[in-house]
Motif scaffolding. Structure first.
Motif, PDB file in Angstrom:
ATOM      1  N   TYR A   1      37.118  46.140 -81.498  1.00 15.53           N
ATOM      2  CA  TYR A   1      37.298  44.704 -81.656  1.00 15.53           C
ATOM      3  C   TYR A   1      38.709  44.429 -82.127  1.00 15.53           C
ATOM      4  O   TYR A   1      39.414  45.318 -82.587  1.00 15.53           O
ATOM      5  CB  TYR A   1      36.270  44.149 -82.653  1.00 15.53           C
ATOM      6  CG  TYR A   1      36.436  44.681 -84.058  1.00 15.53           C
ATOM      7  CD1 TYR A   1      35.903  45.924 -84.404  1.00 15.53           C
ATOM      8  CD2 TYR A   1      37.123  43.970 -85.036  1.00 15.53           C
ATOM      9  CE1 TYR A   1      36.053  46.436 -85.681  1.00 15.53           C
ATOM     10  CE2 TYR A   1      37.280  44.474 -86.313  1.00 15.53           C
ATOM     11  CZ  TYR A   1      36.742  45.708 -86.641  1.00 15.53           C
ATOM     12  OH  TYR A   1      36.904  46.216 -87.897  1.00 15.53           O
ATOM     13  N   GLU A   2      39.137  43.161 -82.018  1.00 19.08           N
ATOM     14  CA  GLU A   2      40.478  42.781 -82.465  1.00 19.08           C
ATOM     15  C   GLU A   2      40.461  41.831 -83.648  1.00 19.08           C
ATOM     16  O   GLU A   2      41.346  41.839 -84.486  1.00 19.08           O
ATOM     17  CB  GLU A   2      41.242  42.117 -81.306  1.00 19.08           C
ATOM     18  CG  GLU A   2      41.713  43.082 -80.223  1.00 19.08           C
ATOM     19  CD  GLU A   2      42.689  44.110 -80.766  1.00 19.08           C
ATOM     20  OE1 GLU A   2      42.646  45.273 -80.317  1.00 19.08           O
ATOM     21  OE2 GLU A   2      43.494  43.757 -81.660  1.00 19.08           O
ATOM     22  N   ASN A   3      39.428  40.999 -83.702  1.00 23.09           N
ATOM     23  CA  ASN A   3      39.383  39.950 -84.716  1.00 23.09           C
ATOM     24  C   ASN A   3      39.088  40.529 -86.097  1.00 23.09           C
ATOM     25  O   ASN A   3      37.969  40.981 -86.366  1.00 23.09           O
ATOM     26  CB  ASN A   3      38.314  38.928 -84.312  1.00 23.09           C
ATOM     27  CG  ASN A   3      38.310  37.697 -85.202  1.00 23.09           C
ATOM     28  OD1 ASN A   3      38.902  37.677 -86.259  1.00 23.09           O
ATOM     29  ND2 ASN A   3      37.625  36.664 -84.753  1.00 23.09           N
ATOM     30  N   THR A   4      40.063  40.495 -86.982  1.00 22.01           N
ATOM     31  CA  THR A   4      39.873  41.093 -88.308  1.00 22.01           C
ATOM     32  C   THR A   4      38.962  40.250 -89.200  1.00 22.01           C
ATOM     33  O   THR A   4      38.598  40.662 -90.292  1.00 22.01           O
ATOM     34  CB  THR A   4      41.228  41.280 -89.012  1.00 22.01           C
ATOM     35  OG1 THR A   4      41.918  40.010 -89.002  1.00 22.01           O
ATOM     36  CG2 THR A   4      42.082  42.305 -88.287  1.00 22.01           C
TER      37      THR A   4
ATOM     38  N   TYR B   1      22.017  49.327 -74.715  1.00 20.98           N
ATOM     39  CA  TYR B   1      22.457  49.158 -76.096  1.00 20.98           C
ATOM     40  C   TYR B   1      23.669  48.223 -76.137  1.00 20.98           C
ATOM     41  O   TYR B   1      24.614  48.371 -75.363  1.00 20.98           O
ATOM     42  CB  TYR B   1      22.808  50.515 -76.713  1.00 20.98           C
ATOM     43  CG  TYR B   1      21.593  51.375 -76.902  1.00 20.98           C
ATOM     44  CD1 TYR B   1      21.057  52.101 -75.840  1.00 20.98           C
ATOM     45  CD2 TYR B   1      20.926  51.436 -78.130  1.00 20.98           C
ATOM     46  CE1 TYR B   1      19.910  52.863 -75.986  1.00 20.98           C
ATOM     47  CE2 TYR B   1      19.775  52.199 -78.282  1.00 20.98           C
ATOM     48  CZ  TYR B   1      19.275  52.898 -77.201  1.00 20.98           C
ATOM     49  OH  TYR B   1      18.126  53.646 -77.356  1.00 20.98           O
ATOM     50  N   PHE B   2      23.609  47.281 -77.055  1.00 13.13           N
ATOM     51  CA  PHE B   2      24.705  46.335 -77.231  1.00 13.13           C
ATOM     52  C   PHE B   2      25.259  46.449 -78.642  1.00 13.13           C
ATOM     53  O   PHE B   2      24.507  46.385 -79.614  1.00 13.13           O
ATOM     54  CB  PHE B   2      24.219  44.890 -77.042  1.00 13.13           C
ATOM     55  CG  PHE B   2      23.771  44.553 -75.657  1.00 13.13           C
ATOM     56  CD1 PHE B   2      22.437  44.686 -75.300  1.00 13.13           C
ATOM     57  CD2 PHE B   2      24.672  44.096 -74.716  1.00 13.13           C
ATOM     58  CE1 PHE B   2      22.010  44.366 -74.016  1.00 13.13           C
ATOM     59  CE2 PHE B   2      24.256  43.770 -73.431  1.00 13.13           C
ATOM     60  CZ  PHE B   2      22.927  43.911 -73.085  1.00 13.13           C
ATOM     61  N   CYS B   3      26.570  46.593 -78.747  1.00 13.57           N
ATOM     62  CA  CYS B   3      27.183  46.406 -80.052  1.00 13.57           C
ATOM     63  C   CYS B   3      27.529  44.925 -80.172  1.00 13.57           C
ATOM     64  O   CYS B   3      27.583  44.202 -79.172  1.00 13.57           O
ATOM     65  CB  CYS B   3      28.423  47.274 -80.216  1.00 13.57           C
ATOM     66  SG  CYS B   3      29.752  46.944 -79.031  1.00 13.57           S
ATOM     67  N   ALA B   4      27.738  44.474 -81.383  1.00 15.86           N
ATOM     68  CA  ALA B   4      28.077  43.079 -81.611  1.00 15.86           C
ATOM     69  C   ALA B   4      28.911  42.975 -82.872  1.00 15.86           C
ATOM     70  O   ALA B   4      28.969  43.910 -83.688  1.00 15.86           O
ATOM     71  CB  ALA B   4      26.811  42.224 -81.720  1.00 15.86           C
ATOM     72  N   ALA B   5      29.547  41.840 -83.014  1.00 17.47           N
ATOM     73  CA  ALA B   5      30.350  41.589 -84.218  1.00 17.47           C
ATOM     74  C   ALA B   5      30.256  40.108 -84.553  1.00 17.47           C
ATOM     75  O   ALA B   5      30.139  39.263 -83.666  1.00 17.47           O
ATOM     76  CB  ALA B   5      31.799  41.995 -83.985  1.00 17.47           C
ATOM     77  N   GLY B   6      30.294  39.832 -85.850  1.00 16.77           N
ATOM     78  CA  GLY B   6      30.226  38.451 -86.296  1.00 16.77           C
ATOM     79  C   GLY B   6      31.058  38.233 -87.538  1.00 16.77           C
ATOM     80  O   GLY B   6      31.510  39.197 -88.173  1.00 16.77           O
TER      81      GLY B   6
END
Lengths: 116, 113
Positions: free
Chosen positions: B25-28, B88-93
């Motif tokens: 991911y890029e969004n810190t 399988y899905f990774c995710a970020a929030g």
């Protein structure tokens, strides 16, 4: 006892028609969502409601209109259906703890929409 | 713009082997990273999740490794079983006050008996 249930499971319709998908959750969660999963399995959020209030509205054509009569229900109405609307639509719900997202969404089994 | 990049797109593993799926991911501002498992005809279900204050989390045969500086995280499935065959899905929030998750593109895992 289904936690997040959505109906119908399958929907086949002609271009230009209007259709609705209903969603109900019995988990007592405050937040509900609609996600779209395209043919490549990509999952993208469309809308999010918290206690009947719209809090996320991603770039979605205004032909899509969510309605939340109460915090246990979030329906999706689609006007003037287009071929590109064909996808699986997932309803989901979640609860926040101390105003912090848990990251846990509870998804329904999906509603497969096919536009001919 | 894809907020979370996931690889590989598909993976075939022998029974008993290790399955590894990677995400970046890029969004810190992202500060929680769940993994979801989806069987055909079903909705995704939470498998395991991690926050960036730890570098690893293990639940049974499933382990998340997290590298904050590299902005990468991965799922390891040890002793893979045919019943693990799924997408399988990774995710970020982030802390927007809502579970606005950005999902990866998914990895279709097939475990061969």
């Amino acid at each position: 006892d289904t936690a997040v249930s959505q109906t119908p499971k399958y929907l086949v319709t002609q271009m230009g028609n209007d259709k609705s998908i209903k969603c109900e959750q019995n988990l007592g969660h405050d937040t509900m969502y609609w996600y779209k999963q395209d043919s490549k399995k990509f999952l993208k959020i469309m809308f999010s409601y918290n206690n009947k209030e719209l809090i996320i509205n991603e770039t979605v054509p205004n032909r899509f209109s969510p309605k939340s009569p109460d915090k246990a229900h979030l329906n999706l109405h689609i006007n003037s259906l287009e071929l590109g609307d064909s996808a699986v639509y997932f309803c989901a719900s979640s609860q926040e703890v101390a105003s912090r997202p848990t990251g846990e969404l509870f998804f329904g089994e999906g509603s497969r929409l096919t536009v001919l | 713009q894809q907020q979370v990049k996931q690889s590989p797109q598909s993976l075939i593993v022998q029974k008993g082997g290790i399955s590894i799926i990677n995400c970046a991911y890029e969004n810190t501002a992202f500060d929680y990273f769940p993994w979801y498992q989806q069987f055909p005809g079903k909705g995704p279900a939470l498998l395991i999740a991690i926050r960036p204050d730890v570098s690893e989390k293990k639940e049974g045969r499933f382990t998340i490794s997290f590298n904050k500086s590299a902005k990468q995280f991965s799922l390891h499935i040890m002793d893979s079983q045919p019943g693990d065959s799924a997408t399988y899905f990774c995710a970020a929030g982030d802390q927007t006050g809502a579970n606005n998750l950005f999902f990866g593109t998914g990895t279709r895992l097939t475990v061969i008996p």
